[in-house]
Design a protein around this motif. Structure first.
Motif, short mmCIF file in Angstrom:
data_model
loop_
_atom_site.label_atom_id
_atom_site.label_comp_id
_atom_site.label_asym_id
_atom_site.label_seq_id
_atom_site.Cartn_x
_atom_site.Cartn_y
_atom_site.Cartn_z
N ASN A 41 70.27 81.48 21.13
CA ASN A 41 69.16 81.53 22.08
C ASN A 41 68.93 80.18 22.74
OD1 ASN A 41 68.72 84.19 21.56
ND2 ASN A 41 66.96 83.88 20.21
N ALA A 42 69.02 79.11 21.93
CA ALA A 42 68.80 77.77 22.48
C ALA A 42 69.88 77.46 23.52
CB ALA A 42 68.83 76.74 21.36
N ASP A 44 71.56 79.68 25.31
CA ASP A 44 71.24 80.47 26.51
C ASP A 44 70.16 79.78 27.34
OD1 ASP A 44 73.01 82.41 25.73
OD2 ASP A 44 71.49 83.83 24.99
N ALA A 45 69.15 79.25 26.64
CA ALA A 45 68.02 78.60 27.33
C ALA A 45 68.50 77.37 28.10
CB ALA A 45 66.93 78.24 26.32
N LYS A 48 70.37 78.48 31.20
CA LYS A 48 69.46 78.91 32.27
C LYS A 48 68.86 77.70 32.97
CE LYS A 48 68.19 83.20 30.02
NZ LYS A 48 67.22 83.71 29.04
N ASP A 83 65.25 72.64 21.24
CA ASP A 83 66.16 72.55 22.39
C ASP A 83 65.39 72.05 23.59
OD1 ASP A 83 65.27 74.75 24.31
OD2 ASP A 83 65.60 75.97 22.50
N ILE A 86 65.25 75.86 29.07
CA ILE A 86 64.31 76.34 30.06
C ILE A 86 62.90 76.53 29.51
CG2 ILE A 86 64.82 78.81 29.71
CD1 ILE A 86 64.36 77.17 33.15
N GLY A 87 62.78 76.79 28.20
CA GLY A 87 61.46 76.98 27.60
C GLY A 87 60.81 78.28 28.01
N MET A 88 59.61 78.50 27.48
CA MET A 88 58.88 79.74 27.78
C MET A 88 57.43 79.44 28.13
SD MET A 88 60.21 82.37 24.81
CE MET A 88 60.55 81.14 23.54
N HIS A 96 58.75 88.15 25.30
CA HIS A 96 60.05 88.00 24.65
C HIS A 96 59.97 87.99 23.13
CE1 HIS A 96 61.66 87.59 28.51
NE2 HIS A 96 61.35 86.33 28.72
N LEU A 97 58.85 87.48 22.59
CA LEU A 97 58.76 87.40 21.13
C LEU A 97 57.74 88.39 20.58
CD1 LEU A 97 58.91 83.50 20.66
CD2 LEU A 97 60.78 85.12 21.06
N LYS A 102 65.14 95.87 25.67
CA LYS A 102 66.31 96.71 25.93
C LYS A 102 65.94 98.17 26.14
CE LYS A 102 69.08 93.70 23.18
NZ LYS A 102 69.29 93.34 21.82
N GLY A 129 69.14 88.89 16.98
CA GLY A 129 68.32 88.01 17.79
C GLY A 129 67.26 87.22 17.07
N PHE A 130 66.26 86.85 17.82
CA PHE A 130 65.20 85.94 17.36
C PHE A 130 64.57 86.39 16.05
CE2 PHE A 130 60.60 85.27 17.15
CZ PHE A 130 60.56 83.90 17.05
N THR A 177 61.96 74.34 23.69
CA THR A 177 61.42 75.14 22.59
C THR A 177 61.69 74.49 21.23
OG1 THR A 177 61.83 77.12 23.90
CG2 THR A 177 61.47 77.45 21.55
N HIS A 261 76.15 89.41 21.64
CA HIS A 261 75.01 89.71 20.77
C HIS A 261 75.43 90.80 19.78
CE1 HIS A 261 72.27 87.47 23.45
NE2 HIS A 261 73.11 87.89 24.37
P1 ADP Z 1 68.48 88.13 23.22
O1 ADP Z 1 68.95 86.75 22.94
O2 ADP Z 1 69.49 89.18 22.94
O3 ADP Z 1 67.84 88.28 24.57
P2 ADP Z 1 66.59 87.49 21.19
O4 ADP Z 1 65.75 88.32 20.27
O5 ADP Z 1 67.54 86.57 20.54
O6 ADP Z 1 67.31 88.47 22.18
O7 ADP Z 1 65.64 86.64 22.12
C1 ADP Z 1 64.64 87.27 22.87
C2 ADP Z 1 64.25 86.49 24.08
O8 ADP Z 1 63.40 85.40 23.73
C3 ADP Z 1 65.39 85.82 24.82
O9 ADP Z 1 66.02 86.73 25.72
C4 ADP Z 1 64.68 84.71 25.57
O10 ADP Z 1 64.10 85.21 26.76
C5 ADP Z 1 63.57 84.33 24.62
N1 ADP Z 1 63.96 83.15 23.82
C6 ADP Z 1 64.34 83.14 22.53
N2 ADP Z 1 64.62 81.88 22.12
C7 ADP Z 1 64.43 81.08 23.18
C8 ADP Z 1 64.56 79.66 23.42
N3 ADP Z 1 64.97 78.82 22.46
N4 ADP Z 1 64.25 79.20 24.66
C9 ADP Z 1 63.84 80.04 25.64
N5 ADP Z 1 63.71 81.37 25.48
C10 ADP Z 1 63.99 81.89 24.28
#
Ligand code: ADP
Ligand code: MG
Length: 634
Positions: A41-42, A44-45, A48, A83, A86-88, A96-97, A102, A129-130, A177, A261
């Motif tokens: 996830n980090a 991916d962030a 982005k 990380d 992009i953060g949230m 997202h959390l 899906k 995932g998370f 994050t 994933h």
């Molecule tokens: P996925 O990675 O398959 O989308 P996750 O459950 O791992 O599903 O994460 C859910 C969502 O939470 C991510 O799609 C993202 O939008 C957000 N997210 C999780 N971790 C981070 C992070 N470290 N920085 C930014 N967004 C995050």
């Protein structure tokens, strides 16, 4: 401790609660994967952020050195990941959390059995995932700030993973994050530098940005504590840019899990560097298992697109045809512009030529899998065969190649599994056989006993048995394979070509002449129900059979069209009878026209039933049959 404002407590979406429960109870044997998920996830962030910063450099806030830091505190029993991606924002965190976005998640959850072994497989298709953080932690805290928002708009999320979570607005100086895992008592082994380093090497070596751990430093008595230094523990280069020979299988597998994933290893992969007119790297994977949403229209599909190492978009659909939507992977192009959009991708001629090259790579990879690992290919076919069958209609250019990958059930294999390839079928064909014979129907049990197969059994000719809903439609796109035409054995006037001897043919003609009287009587009795009556060459045991006209829709297609509410043109079957059958002999000798009519209708209805069709007037059939039974038993 900074001031928290706008604090609120919210409930997890039902599906999240179910997922959390499942995860905690079925993934206990592979706990360490939580770190892989959080690092993924980090990463991916950061991808982005890097992409958004191309058009808005101010998002980098001066800190362009992108990385992930993992630290731990033995005394407090915590592991922390940080990380600068992009953060949230507060809303991001809540959606997202707190939910699972899906499509089809609710359906997926319904499929869970409660059997932990089976469910842990299912969860693999779903991606963990998370929420996997709760496998090892009994409390998880997330501090985050979306790049571009002021420091005062940080957010603090916290949960014990039980049903609800808290969010509050906090100060956060750095974008990105930070996740703090408060380890469960029994999981404190993870608060250990050596352990963390090993897990990162094992699962996350392929991550393209540095993952840092604190350097071990020895405090010297009487001197101030040294400034914390960090060291990078992973290789930190984009895996797909490395030469094939230098990448280990395990690295390919872990990289797959990160981008797909997925929880399980892939079945096969193909890694290529293309140079010349177009320049790009591609790394394509065949998953071992179908995702739960393979047949959902809006389900994500496509490849991860990079342009000159910079991540540009997820689910770029334009690089592969729809029937290969299960393929996962990465393309990294040197020719596309960094601000390419989905709309541009759809029109760009560069994409067209990449698409046909990538499609060919996938088909080659599948051919290789089928040839070198037939058992694995069987598994592939079970999972993705139905989707591959969409291929010939969508991808005309590769029709022959796709046909070679198809697998069918057949009269020569009692198991009923779809395991026979067309090449195999032809290789063991009869001397003089220049056609590929097949029969379509509702189910294997139904077609394997179909009267249409009688003559083929007698002559020892193999027939492919096609019982997927899509099969008749598929066959309308396949006219031949390796120069041999396909013949539906239930259709038209069966001509076995060289497989019938001259004597056979002569005999057939004579019988037909001999039975002209009977044919006329049957035509009169059956009237509108049939388009034609003739002597059959297909039968050895059954008295009669219904054949489909050469141009008419088959049963499967008719049923599909009817189910979708479309008007289906009325087509009448051809009634074929077996002149050697005693019932037909009896019929021929029947003097009463009334009884002749009753018996003909019974034979007609029976033939419809044997073909898997339903009767237009079942009550009339039962009445006639009962009348006959009564007469017999007197
Ligand atoms: P996925 O990675 O398959 O989308 P996750 O459950 O791992 O599903 O994460 C859910 C969502 O939470 C991510 O799609 C993202 O939008 C957000 N997210 C999780 N971790 C981070 C992070 N470290 N920085 C930014 N967004 C995050
Ligand atoms: Mg994730």
């Amino acid at each position: 401790m900074s001031v928290e404002t706008q604090k609120e407590t919210l409930g997890f979406q039902t599906e999240v609660k179910q997922l959390l429960h499942l995860m905690i109870h079925s993934l206990y044997s592979n706990k360490e994967i939580f770190l892989r998920e959080l690092i993924s996830n980090a990463s991916d962030a950061v991808d982005k952020l890097r992409f958004e910063a191309l058009s808005k450099p101010e998002l980098l806030e001066g800190g362009a050195e992108l990385k992930i830091r993992v630290s731990f505190d033995k005394d407090a029993q915590t592991v922390t990941l940080e990380d600068n991606g992009i953060g949230m924002s507060r809303e991001d965190v809540i959606t997202h959390l707190g939910t699972i976005a899906k499509s089809g998640t609710a359906d997926f959850m319904k499929n869970l059995t409660g059997d932990q072994k089976k469910d842990s497989h299912l969860i693999g298709q779903f991606g963990v995932g998370f929420y996997s953080a709760f496998i090892v932690a009994d409390q998880v805290e997330v501090f985050s700030r979306r790049a571009g928002l002021p420091a005062s708009e940080g957010v603090h999320w916290s949960s014990k993973g039980e049903g609800e979570f808290e969010v509050a607005t906090v100060e956060k100086a750095d974008r990105g994050t930070r996740i703090v895992l408060h380890l469960k008592k029994a999981e404190d082994e993870f608060a250990d530098g050596y352990r963390l380093r090993n897990i990162i090497k094992k699962y996350s070596d392929h991550i393209a940005l540095p993952i840092e751990l604190p350097k071990e430093q020895i405090a010297v008595e009487g001197e101030p504590a040294p400034v914390q230094e960090w060291e990078t523990v992973n290789r930190a280069s984009a895996l797909w840019t490395r030469p094939r020979t230098e990448v280990k299988d395990e690295e390919y597998q872990e990289f797959y899990k990160h981008i797909a994933h997925d929880f399980e290893n892939p079945l096969a992969w193909s890694h290529n560097k293309v140079e010349g007119k177009l320049e790009y790297n591609s790394l394509l994977y065949v998953p071992a298992r179908a995702p739960f949403d393979l047949y959902q229209r809006e389900a994500p599909r496509g490849l991860k697109l990079y342009v000159q190492r910079v991540f540009v978009m997820d689910q770029a659909e334009s690089f592969l045809p729809l029937y290969l939507r299960f393929i996962k992977g990465v393309v990294d192009s040197n020719d596309l512009s960094l601000n390419v959009s989905r709309e541009i991708l759809q029109k760009d001629p560069i994409i067209d030529s990449m698409k046909s090259a990538l499609t060919k790579r996938v088909l080659d990879m599948l051919e290789k899998l089928a040839k070198n690992q037939p058992e694995e290919y069987k598994g592939f076919w079970k999972n993705f065969g139905q989707v591959m069958k969409e291929g010939p209609a969508e991808d005309f250019a590769n029709k022959e190649k796709i046909a070679g990958l198809l697998r069918f059930a057949s009269t020569s294999d009692e198991s009923g599994e779809q395991s026979v390839s067309l090449a195999e079928y032809l290789a063991r064909g009869k001397e003089g056989q220049d056609k590929i014979y097949y029969l379509t129907g509702e189910s294997y049990a139904q077609v394997k006993n179909s009267p249409h197969l009688e003559v083929f059994r007698k002559k020892g000719i193999e027939v492919l048995l096609l019982t997927d809903r899509i099969d008749e439609w598929l066959m309308s796109y396949l006219s031949d394979f390796d120069g041999k035409g396909f013949v539906d054995v239930a259709r038209g006037d069966l001509d076995l070509g060289k497989l019938d001897s001259e004597e056979d043919k002569k005999a057939q003609e004579e019988v037909a002449k001999d039975k002209e009287g009977l044919i006329e009587r049957l035509k009169a009795a059956l009237g509108d129900a049939v388009s034609e009556v003739r002597v059959s060459h297909r039968l050895t045991d059954s008295p009669a059979i219904l054949a489909i006209g050469e141009q008419d829709l088959g049963l499967q297609m008719r049923q599909i069209l009817e189910a979708s509410g479309q008007k289906v043109p009325d087509s009448k079957p051809i009634f074929e009878f077996n002149p050697t059958h005693p019932l037909i002999g009896k019929l021929d000798n029947e003097q009463s026209e009334e009884r002749f009519g009753e018996l003909s209708h019974i034979l007609f209805d029976q033939a419809a039933l044997a073909a898997g069709d339903s009767l237009k007037d079942p009550a009339a059939y039962v009445r006639r049959l009962n009348k006959l039974l009564v007469e017999l038993s007197v």
